[in-house]
Design a protein around this motif. Sequence first.
Motif, PDB file in Angstrom:
ATOM      1  N   LEU A 152       0.812  -1.212   0.000  1.00 61.47           N
ATOM      2  CA  LEU A 152       0.000   0.000   0.000  1.00 61.47           C
ATOM      3  C   LEU A 152       0.846   1.263   0.000  1.00 61.47           C
ATOM      4  CD1 LEU A 152      -2.792  -1.047   2.531  1.00 61.47           C
ATOM      5  CD2 LEU A 152      -2.982  -0.882   0.046  1.00 61.47           C
ATOM      6  N   SER A 153       2.005   1.216   0.653  1.00 60.97           N
ATOM      7  CA  SER A 153       2.840   2.425   0.740  1.00 60.97           C
ATOM      8  C   SER A 153       3.256   2.919  -0.636  1.00 60.97           C
ATOM      9  CB  SER A 153       4.078   2.149   1.597  1.00 60.97           C
ATOM     10  OG  SER A 153       4.989   1.283   0.924  1.00 60.97           O
ATOM     11  N   ARG A 154       3.511   2.002  -1.545  1.00 57.16           N
ATOM     12  CA  ARG A 154       3.933   2.404  -2.889  1.00 57.16           C
ATOM     13  C   ARG A 154       2.776   3.012  -3.686  1.00 57.16           C
ATOM     14  NH1 ARG A 154       6.720  -2.543  -2.213  1.00 57.16           N
ATOM     15  NH2 ARG A 154       5.089  -3.683  -3.329  1.00 57.16           N
ATOM     16  N   ARG A 155       1.559   2.631  -3.345  1.00 58.60           N
ATOM     17  CA  ARG A 155       0.399   3.220  -4.019  1.00 58.60           C
ATOM     18  C   ARG A 155       0.049   4.576  -3.411  1.00 58.60           C
ATOM     19  NH1 ARG A 155      -4.554  -0.713  -4.497  1.00 58.60           N
ATOM     20  NH2 ARG A 155      -5.081   0.802  -6.121  1.00 58.60           N
ATOM     21  N   LEU A 156       0.192   4.701  -2.110  1.00 53.80           N
ATOM     22  CA  LEU A 156      -0.165   5.949  -1.438  1.00 53.80           C
ATOM     23  C   LEU A 156       0.880   7.050  -1.662  1.00 53.80           C
ATOM     24  CD1 LEU A 156      -1.423   4.534   1.974  1.00 53.80           C
ATOM     25  CD2 LEU A 156      -2.834   5.616   0.224  1.00 53.80           C
ATOM     26  N   PHE A 157       2.134   6.651  -1.633  1.00 55.44           N
ATOM     27  CA  PHE A 157       3.228   7.624  -1.701  1.00 55.44           C
ATOM     28  C   PHE A 157       4.223   7.171  -2.778  1.00 55.44           C
ATOM     29  CE2 PHE A 157       1.821   7.323   2.812  1.00 55.44           C
ATOM     30  CZ  PHE A 157       1.157   8.545   2.877  1.00 55.44           C
ATOM     31  N   PRO A 158       3.886   7.370  -4.045  1.00 50.61           N
ATOM     32  CA  PRO A 158       4.680   6.797  -5.134  1.00 50.61           C
ATOM     33  C   PRO A 158       5.934   7.573  -5.510  1.00 50.61           C
ATOM     34  CG  PRO A 158       2.776   7.968  -6.020  1.00 50.61           C
ATOM     35  CD  PRO A 158       2.643   8.012  -4.527  1.00 50.61           C
ATOM     36  N   LYS A 159       6.088   8.801  -5.023  1.00 59.54           N
ATOM     37  CA  LYS A 159       7.193   9.636  -5.472  1.00 59.54           C
ATOM     38  C   LYS A 159       8.502   9.279  -4.751  1.00 59.54           C
ATOM     39  CE  LYS A 159       4.271  13.629  -6.492  1.00 59.54           C
ATOM     40  NZ  LYS A 159       4.075  15.071  -6.229  1.00 59.54           N
ATOM     41  N   PRO A 160       9.637   9.420  -5.430  1.00 57.39           N
ATOM     42  CA  PRO A 160      10.924   9.152  -4.781  1.00 57.39           C
ATOM     43  C   PRO A 160      11.133   9.975  -3.514  1.00 57.39           C
ATOM     44  CG  PRO A 160      11.220   9.360  -7.144  1.00 57.39           C
ATOM     45  CD  PRO A 160       9.791   9.751  -6.857  1.00 57.39           C
ATOM     46  N   ARG A 211      -5.765  11.763  -7.567  1.00 56.62           N
ATOM     47  CA  ARG A 211      -5.295  10.413  -7.846  1.00 56.62           C
ATOM     48  C   ARG A 211      -5.851   9.399  -6.854  1.00 56.62           C
ATOM     49  NH1 ARG A 211      -0.668  10.052  -6.391  1.00 56.62           N
ATOM     50  NH2 ARG A 211       0.056  12.116  -5.777  1.00 56.62           N
ATOM     51  N   ASP A 212      -6.953   9.727  -6.219  1.00 54.81           N
ATOM     52  CA  ASP A 212      -7.557   8.789  -5.275  1.00 54.81           C
ATOM     53  C   ASP A 212      -8.003   7.521  -6.000  1.00 54.81           C
ATOM     54  OD1 ASP A 212      -8.601   7.778  -2.866  1.00 54.81           O
ATOM     55  OD2 ASP A 212     -10.579   8.601  -3.290  1.00 54.81           O
ATOM     56  N   TYR A 213      -8.143   6.420  -5.213  1.00 54.45           N
ATOM     57  CA  TYR A 213      -8.606   5.153  -5.795  1.00 54.45           C
ATOM     58  C   TYR A 213      -9.945   5.323  -6.492  1.00 54.45           C
ATOM     59  CZ  TYR A 213      -5.361   3.330  -2.187  1.00 54.45           C
ATOM     60  OH  TYR A 213      -4.279   3.087  -1.391  1.00 54.45           O
ATOM     61  N   THR A 214     -10.854   6.027  -5.834  1.00 58.49           N
ATOM     62  CA  THR A 214     -12.195   6.221  -6.388  1.00 58.49           C
ATOM     63  C   THR A 214     -12.189   7.427  -7.325  1.00 58.49           C
ATOM     64  OG1 THR A 214     -13.131   5.385  -4.322  1.00 58.49           O
ATOM     65  CG2 THR A 214     -14.621   6.539  -5.807  1.00 58.49           C
ATOM     66  N   GLU A 235      -5.175  18.700  -6.143  1.00 57.96           N
ATOM     67  CA  GLU A 235      -4.268  18.216  -7.180  1.00 57.96           C
ATOM     68  C   GLU A 235      -3.015  17.584  -6.584  1.00 57.96           C
ATOM     69  OE1 GLU A 235      -3.415  21.481  -9.739  1.00 57.96           O
ATOM     70  OE2 GLU A 235      -5.479  21.638 -10.491  1.00 57.96           O
ATOM     71  N   ASP A 236      -2.476  16.638  -7.343  1.00 58.02           N
ATOM     72  CA  ASP A 236      -1.242  15.941  -6.973  1.00 58.02           C
ATOM     73  C   ASP A 236      -1.383  15.248  -5.624  1.00 58.02           C
ATOM     74  OD1 ASP A 236       1.341  15.017  -7.365  1.00 58.02           O
ATOM     75  OD2 ASP A 236       2.258  16.758  -6.403  1.00 58.02           O
ATOM     76  N   SER A 237      -2.511  14.581  -5.429  1.00 51.76           N
ATOM     77  CA  SER A 237      -2.792  13.898  -4.164  1.00 51.76           C
ATOM     78  C   SER A 237      -3.431  12.545  -4.430  1.00 51.76           C
ATOM     79  CB  SER A 237      -3.730  14.759  -3.301  1.00 51.76           C
ATOM     80  OG  SER A 237      -4.020  14.101  -2.083  1.00 51.76           O
ATOM     81  N   GLY A 238      -3.057  11.568  -3.622  1.00 49.72           N
ATOM     82  CA  GLY A 238      -3.644  10.246  -3.717  1.00 49.72           C
ATOM     83  C   GLY A 238      -4.721  10.040  -2.672  1.00 49.72           C
ATOM     84  N   ALA A 240      -4.232   9.499   0.572  1.00 49.68           N
ATOM     85  CA  ALA A 240      -3.873  10.052   1.885  1.00 49.68           C
ATOM     86  C   ALA A 240      -3.709  11.567   1.802  1.00 49.68           C
ATOM     87  CB  ALA A 240      -2.593   9.403   2.395  1.00 49.68           C
ATOM     88  N   THR A 241      -4.724  12.256   1.331  1.00 46.92           N
ATOM     89  CA  THR A 241      -4.655  13.706   1.135  1.00 46.92           C
ATOM     90  C   THR A 241      -4.249  14.490   2.382  1.00 46.92           C
ATOM     91  OG1 THR A 241      -6.263  13.560  -0.662  1.00 46.92           O
ATOM     92  CG2 THR A 241      -5.977  15.720   0.343  1.00 46.92           C
ATOM     93  N   PRO A 242      -4.733  14.145   3.593  1.00 47.74           N
ATOM     94  CA  PRO A 242      -4.302  14.912   4.765  1.00 47.74           C
ATOM     95  C   PRO A 242      -2.799  14.815   5.044  1.00 47.74           C
ATOM     96  CG  PRO A 242      -6.296  13.670   5.254  1.00 47.74           C
ATOM     97  CD  PRO A 242      -5.791  13.170   3.937  1.00 47.74           C
ATOM     98  N   ILE A 243      -2.132  13.853   4.412  1.00 48.92           N
ATOM     99  CA  ILE A 243      -0.696  13.691   4.611  1.00 48.92           C
ATOM    100  C   ILE A 243       0.089  14.227   3.416  1.00 48.92           C
ATOM    101  CG2 ILE A 243       1.168  12.017   4.944  1.00 48.92           C
ATOM    102  CD1 ILE A 243      -0.854  10.240   6.412  1.00 48.92           C
ATOM    103  N   ASP A 244      -0.292  13.812   2.205  1.00 48.63           N
ATOM    104  CA  ASP A 244       0.530  14.203   1.056  1.00 48.63           C
ATOM    105  C   ASP A 244       0.269  15.635   0.586  1.00 48.63           C
ATOM    106  OD1 ASP A 244      -1.710  14.131  -0.696  1.00 48.63           O
ATOM    107  OD2 ASP A 244      -1.275  12.091  -1.351  1.00 48.63           O
ATOM    108  N   GLN A 245      -0.858  16.223   1.011  1.00 45.83           N
ATOM    109  CA  GLN A 245      -1.141  17.631   0.720  1.00 45.83           C
ATOM    110  C   GLN A 245      -1.726  18.289   1.971  1.00 45.83           C
ATOM    111  OE1 GLN A 245      -0.318  19.421  -1.812  1.00 45.83           O
ATOM    112  NE2 GLN A 245       0.338  17.857  -3.259  1.00 45.83           N
TER     113      GLN A 245
END
Length: 260
Positions: A152-160, A211-214, A235-238, A240-245
């Motif tokens: 799941l971590s690779r899907r939630l936070f895919p950036k290097p 980029r959410d699943y739904t 924008e630019d969020s999967g 886990a929006t409260p974390i990645d943005q």
Amino acid sequence: MTTARVNGIALHYQEAGTGEPLLLLHGLGSRSDDWEMQLPAFAGRYRVIAPDLRGHGRSAKPPGPYSVPMMAADVLGLLDHLNVTAAHVVGLSMGGMIAFQLAVDCPARVRSLTIVNSGPALVARTVGEWLRVQQRLLLARFSGPTRTGHFLSRRLFPKPEQEALRAQFIERWSANDPAAYLASLRALVGWSVLERVGEITCPVLVISGDRDYTPVETKRAYTALIPRARLVIVEDSGHATPIDQAERFNASVLEFLSGS
């Protein structure tokens, strides 16, 4: 550690700030610690309450089955314990489902509703949706929390540059109790209050990562059914929006709450 005895189980929660109550409901496999980027931002204006839901974090992990109405009842019990008659409710993923359940069953207890990367139903309507649900069930049953966390971590936070977020996610996800996690996941599959969302009269903010699943269009469709709802796309969020943005998320929620 702050714990309340609710519905026969021990429910851990964090609390910070003063003002109108603001309830934060985390997602599946998560815990209240994952609101760490929101608690300081919101506590300056609100009394923030963030529980570890049944089967998660430091709360009790009784044997299943669980259900969304059961978890909503736990939350109501916590509000009663804290003498909170009504709260603004923010729910991410599974927490959004519990928030929807609260809003349709106990509308007087919900001042406003913020739904994040979630929806009022988890009913597979296509072969693709059914396959995704089955994949999660199989992962939960046979892979164990650590392996699932890596996946799941690779899907939630895919950036290097999100390596630190991936590492933290794996560490926390690995602490999940496998049986409690599976019971929570099963509680969501087939659940729906979609036919009742038109009854919700409080202000509603729906937040979706682009980029959410739904798909965003799915959220746009159910938002249109709710009288006082609006959709914000981050924008630019999967998922886990409260974390990645976090900054954009916090600003959107605070702006919404200030007018609710």
